[in-house]
Design an enzyme around this catalytic site. Structure first.
Site, PDB file in Angstrom:
ATOM      1  N   CYS A  13     -14.705  -1.521  26.712  1.00 22.88           N
ATOM      2  CA  CYS A  13     -15.112  -1.989  25.381  1.00 22.88           C
ATOM      3  C   CYS A  13     -16.189  -3.059  25.503  1.00 22.88           C
ATOM      4  O   CYS A  13     -16.119  -3.937  26.363  1.00 22.88           O
ATOM      5  CB  CYS A  13     -13.899  -2.536  24.642  1.00 22.88           C
ATOM      6  SG  CYS A  13     -14.280  -3.204  23.011  1.00 22.88           S
TER       7      CYS A  13
ATOM      8  N   CYS B 196     -13.311  -8.461  24.587  1.00 23.26           N
ATOM      9  CA  CYS B 196     -13.132  -7.803  25.883  1.00 23.26           C
ATOM     10  C   CYS B 196     -14.114  -8.322  26.928  1.00 23.26           C
ATOM     11  O   CYS B 196     -13.821  -8.297  28.126  1.00 23.26           O
ATOM     12  CB  CYS B 196     -13.267  -6.291  25.732  1.00 23.26           C
ATOM     13  SG  CYS B 196     -11.917  -5.559  24.803  1.00 23.26           S
TER      14      CYS B 196
ATOM     15  N   GLN C 212      -5.218  14.929  -5.797  1.00 23.35           N
ATOM     16  CA  GLN C 212      -3.813  14.778  -5.401  1.00 23.35           C
ATOM     17  C   GLN C 212      -3.214  16.174  -5.195  1.00 23.35           C
ATOM     18  O   GLN C 212      -3.960  17.137  -5.064  1.00 23.35           O
ATOM     19  CB  GLN C 212      -3.047  13.981  -6.472  1.00 23.35           C
ATOM     20  CG  GLN C 212      -3.399  12.493  -6.503  1.00 23.35           C
ATOM     21  CD  GLN C 212      -2.801  11.726  -5.318  1.00 23.35           C
ATOM     22  OE1 GLN C 212      -1.977  12.242  -4.569  1.00 23.35           O
ATOM     23  NE2 GLN C 212      -3.251  10.482  -5.143  1.00 23.35           N
TER      24      GLN C 212
ATOM     25  N   GLY D 177      -3.019  10.542  -1.500  1.00 25.96           N
ATOM     26  CA  GLY D 177      -1.650  11.021  -1.332  1.00 25.96           C
ATOM     27  C   GLY D 177      -1.322  11.526   0.055  1.00 25.96           C
ATOM     28  O   GLY D 177      -0.318  12.214   0.237  1.00 25.96           O
TER      29      GLY D 177
ATOM     30  N   CYS E  57     -16.901  -5.283  23.084  1.00 24.78           N
ATOM     31  CA  CYS E  57     -16.730  -6.339  22.085  1.00 24.78           C
ATOM     32  C   CYS E  57     -16.643  -7.705  22.758  1.00 24.78           C
ATOM     33  O   CYS E  57     -16.371  -7.821  23.956  1.00 24.78           O
ATOM     34  CB  CYS E  57     -15.507  -6.073  21.213  1.00 24.78           C
ATOM     35  SG  CYS E  57     -13.953  -6.713  21.862  1.00 24.78           S
TER      36      CYS E  57
ATOM     37  N   HIS F 247     -11.561  -7.199  18.105  1.00 27.67           N
ATOM     38  CA  HIS F 247     -11.564  -6.045  19.023  1.00 27.67           C
ATOM     39  C   HIS F 247     -11.257  -4.746  18.280  1.00 27.67           C
ATOM     40  O   HIS F 247     -11.969  -3.743  18.430  1.00 27.67           O
ATOM     41  CB  HIS F 247     -10.572  -6.210  20.176  1.00 27.67           C
ATOM     42  CG  HIS F 247     -10.303  -4.903  20.851  1.00 27.67           C
ATOM     43  ND1 HIS F 247     -11.169  -4.355  21.778  1.00 27.67           N
ATOM     44  CD2 HIS F 247      -9.330  -3.975  20.647  1.00 27.67           C
ATOM     45  CE1 HIS F 247     -10.721  -3.153  22.117  1.00 27.67           C
ATOM     46  NE2 HIS F 247      -9.619  -2.907  21.456  1.00 27.67           N
TER      47      HIS F 247
ATOM     48  N   ASP G 170     -10.350  -0.145  -4.688  1.00 22.24           N
ATOM     49  CA  ASP G 170      -9.374   0.869  -5.078  1.00 22.24           C
ATOM     50  C   ASP G 170      -8.999   0.626  -6.541  1.00 22.24           C
ATOM     51  O   ASP G 170      -9.448  -0.333  -7.150  1.00 22.24           O
ATOM     52  CB  ASP G 170      -8.156   0.825  -4.153  1.00 22.24           C
ATOM     53  CG  ASP G 170      -7.455  -0.519  -4.212  1.00 22.24           C
ATOM     54  OD1 ASP G 170      -7.713  -1.290  -5.148  1.00 22.24           O
ATOM     55  OD2 ASP G 170      -6.653  -0.811  -3.309  1.00 22.24           O
ATOM     56  N   SER G 171      -8.177   1.488  -7.112  1.00 20.08           N
ATOM     57  CA  SER G 171      -7.878   1.371  -8.540  1.00 20.08           C
ATOM     58  C   SER G 171      -6.744   0.403  -8.823  1.00 20.08           C
ATOM     59  O   SER G 171      -6.513   0.043  -9.964  1.00 20.08           O
ATOM     60  CB  SER G 171      -7.495   2.739  -9.087  1.00 20.08           C
ATOM     61  OG  SER G 171      -6.261   3.140  -8.508  1.00 20.08           O
ATOM     62  N   GLY G 172      -6.020  -0.005  -7.797  1.00 23.46           N
ATOM     63  CA  GLY G 172      -4.828  -0.826  -8.000  1.00 23.46           C
ATOM     64  C   GLY G 172      -3.565   0.007  -8.098  1.00 23.46           C
ATOM     65  O   GLY G 172      -2.459  -0.511  -8.006  1.00 23.46           O
ATOM     66  N   GLY G 173      -3.745   1.313  -8.285  1.00 22.93           N
ATOM     67  CA  GLY G 173      -2.589   2.185  -8.466  1.00 22.93           C
ATOM     68  C   GLY G 173      -1.656   2.206  -7.264  1.00 22.93           C
ATOM     69  O   GLY G 173      -0.438   2.172  -7.416  1.00 22.93           O
TER      70      GLY G 173
ATOM     71  N   ASP H 257      -4.886   6.816 -10.223  1.00 25.03           N
ATOM     72  CA  ASP H 257      -4.178   8.078 -10.004  1.00 25.03           C
ATOM     73  C   ASP H 257      -2.682   7.802  -9.916  1.00 25.03           C
ATOM     74  O   ASP H 257      -2.271   6.659  -9.769  1.00 25.03           O
ATOM     75  CB  ASP H 257      -4.674   8.789  -8.728  1.00 25.03           C
ATOM     76  CG  ASP H 257      -4.548   7.914  -7.490  1.00 25.03           C
ATOM     77  OD1 ASP H 257      -4.415   6.691  -7.628  1.00 25.03           O
ATOM     78  OD2 ASP H 257      -4.599   8.460  -6.364  1.00 25.03           O
TER      79      ASP H 257
ATOM     80  N   ASP I  45     -10.700   4.432   5.161  1.00 32.92           N
ATOM     81  CA  ASP I  45     -10.263   3.035   5.154  1.00 32.92           C
ATOM     82  C   ASP I  45      -8.823   3.022   5.639  1.00 32.92           C
ATOM     83  O   ASP I  45      -8.121   4.025   5.507  1.00 32.92           O
ATOM     84  CB  ASP I  45     -10.292   2.424   3.746  1.00 32.92           C
ATOM     85  CG  ASP I  45      -9.082   2.831   2.934  1.00 32.92           C
ATOM     86  OD1 ASP I  45      -9.034   3.985   2.485  1.00 32.92           O
ATOM     87  OD2 ASP I  45      -8.148   2.015   2.786  1.00 32.92           O
TER      88      ASP I  45
HETATM   89 ZN    ZN Z   1     -12.821  -4.978  22.813  1.00 31.50          ZN
END
Ligand code: ZN
Length: 391
Positions: A320, A325, A205, A232, A322, A351, A97-100, A151, A282
């Site tokens: 699940c 689980c 934005q 935003g 994973c 998980h 990211d830009s840090g903004g 931004d 993200d």
């Molecule tokens: Zn799981």
């Protein structure tokens, strides 16, 4: 070299289903299948997991935080190590990211001018300045595969127009700096650029106002980037408003370029926004909530610390696949959480990220087979945001 591609960065769409898109981002550090979710590795690590865990979970790209890495350990050290991939030992794709966002979160410790934003470090109070150019340079030193422009964020109650206009002016400056770094090898060397294939994304934005969003799209497209983010959102607005802004904005972005919805969100947001044409996501939610004992499952949210799980020997999510689980019970995970074992954060995070990454894999498959609408309606029918009481 075309204006919208680096020599190694490209994006291709391989299938569509309604507005949902299946594609591949090709980066200097490997391909990323989209739609994708990017686990957040704020300080060069995804909290509670090793890189090996992330590879086992199928993560093809992670996100690094420019603000935190700039302050500690510093982007010049990271550049001398060969860039962020080399420094942290992650050979796959990364976005910074830009840090903004972090700077604008420092209420009372920052001042915004046309030049950029001056802020005090949350660590030692030292004064720093982040400008469109310096945010570009810092990320060039980090050498992520995708860099974001600086931004201006505003809180949802303030007027969105001035920040949108400043974001557009800053976008042009960040792009000019990026093109300068790409075309001037001597300058790139002096700045310590570590990834010559780095792509740069612009950010749309404009708050929740459709007209401002449209103007922001037009001004950002006029500058021209390898990809476009919608910023935003997920800042406290009602979820339907967020979906409306995405539905309004995404179709105005170029069909052949990646679209990234920043900082979102809950699993049902991912499904809903893929349906509106988003390729990349993200969010700290799956990792942060895991450390707070919240497990996200197909049925909804489980708060593992609740007493109701004290003697519950069922797996956290019976559906699940994973490792958590398959091997452990709710009672064991609750026990680890209650006694404060590190394993609680590790197993819960594994998980939650499995759940997100598996959901994206199922979405990608559904788009290819034309069954995304079926997946979407089933998901929205079974997933509930309210913590489960009992089953
Ligand atoms: Zn799981």
């Amino acid at each position: 070299m075309g204006r919208w591609t680096t020599t190694v960065f490209s994006f291709s769409i391989t299938a569509t289903d309604g507005a949902a898109r299946r594609g591949v981002l090709s980066t200097p550090h490997g391909d990323v299948e989209t739609p994708c979710f990017m686990p957040v590795g704020t300080r060069g690590a995804v909290k509670a997991l090793t890189h090996r865990d992330l590879e086992d979970l199928g993560a093809e790209i992670i996100l690094g935080n420019t603000y935190h890495l700039h302050l500690r350990p510093g982007d010049e050290l990271i550049a001398r190590a060969g860039g962020l991939h080399a420094f942290i030992g992650w050979p796959h794709a990364m976005l910074t990211d830009s840090g903004g966002y972090q700077v604008f979160s420092l209420a009372g410790m920052r001042r915004v001018t046309e030049d950029g934003v001056r802020f005090r470090s949350h660590l030692d109070g030292d004064l720093h300045t982040l400008t469109p150019e310096s945010a570009t340079d810092i990320q060039a030193r980090l050498g992520s595969d995708i860099a974001m422009v600086l931004d201006e964020l505003v809180d949802p109650d303030s007027a969105a127009a001035p920040a949108m206009e400043r974001t557009a002016r800053w976008a042009a400056r960040a792009r000019a700096r990026m093109l300068e770094l790409r075309s001037d090898a001597r300058l790139a060397k002096s700045v310590l650029v570590t990834n010559t294939g780095q792509a740069q994304f612009g950010i749309v934005q404009g708050g929740t106002d459709p007209a401002l969003r449209t103007e922001s799209v037009q001004r950002t497209l006029a500058v021209g980037f390898e990809g476009y983010a919608i910023g935003g959102l997920s800042v406290g607005e009602p979820v339907d408003v967020m979906y409306d802004v995405v539905a309004h904005t995404a179709p105005q972005l170029p069909a052949g370029q990646p679209r990234y919805l920043m900082g979102t969100g809950m699993p049902d947001d991912l499904v809903a926004c893929v349906a509106r044409g988003i390729d990349m996501f993200d969010c700290v939610l799956p990792t942060r909530n895991a450390r707070n004992g919240q497990l996200l499952t197909r049925q909804g949210v489980i708060s593992i610390k609740n007493a109701q799980y004290a003697e519950d020997l069922n797996p956290p999510d019976p559906e699940c696949g994973c490792l958590t689980c398959r091997r452990f019970s709710r009672a064991y995970l609750r026990h680890l959480y209650v006694v404060g074992e590190m394993g609680a954060a590790m197993l819960n995070t594994a998980h939650n990220l499995y759940f997100y990454l598996d959901l994206m894999a199922r979405i990608r498959e559904a788009i290819v087979f034309g069954s995304f609408e079926k997946l979407r309606s089933e998901f929205h029918r079974t997933f509930s945001r309210r913590p489960q009481q009992s089953r």
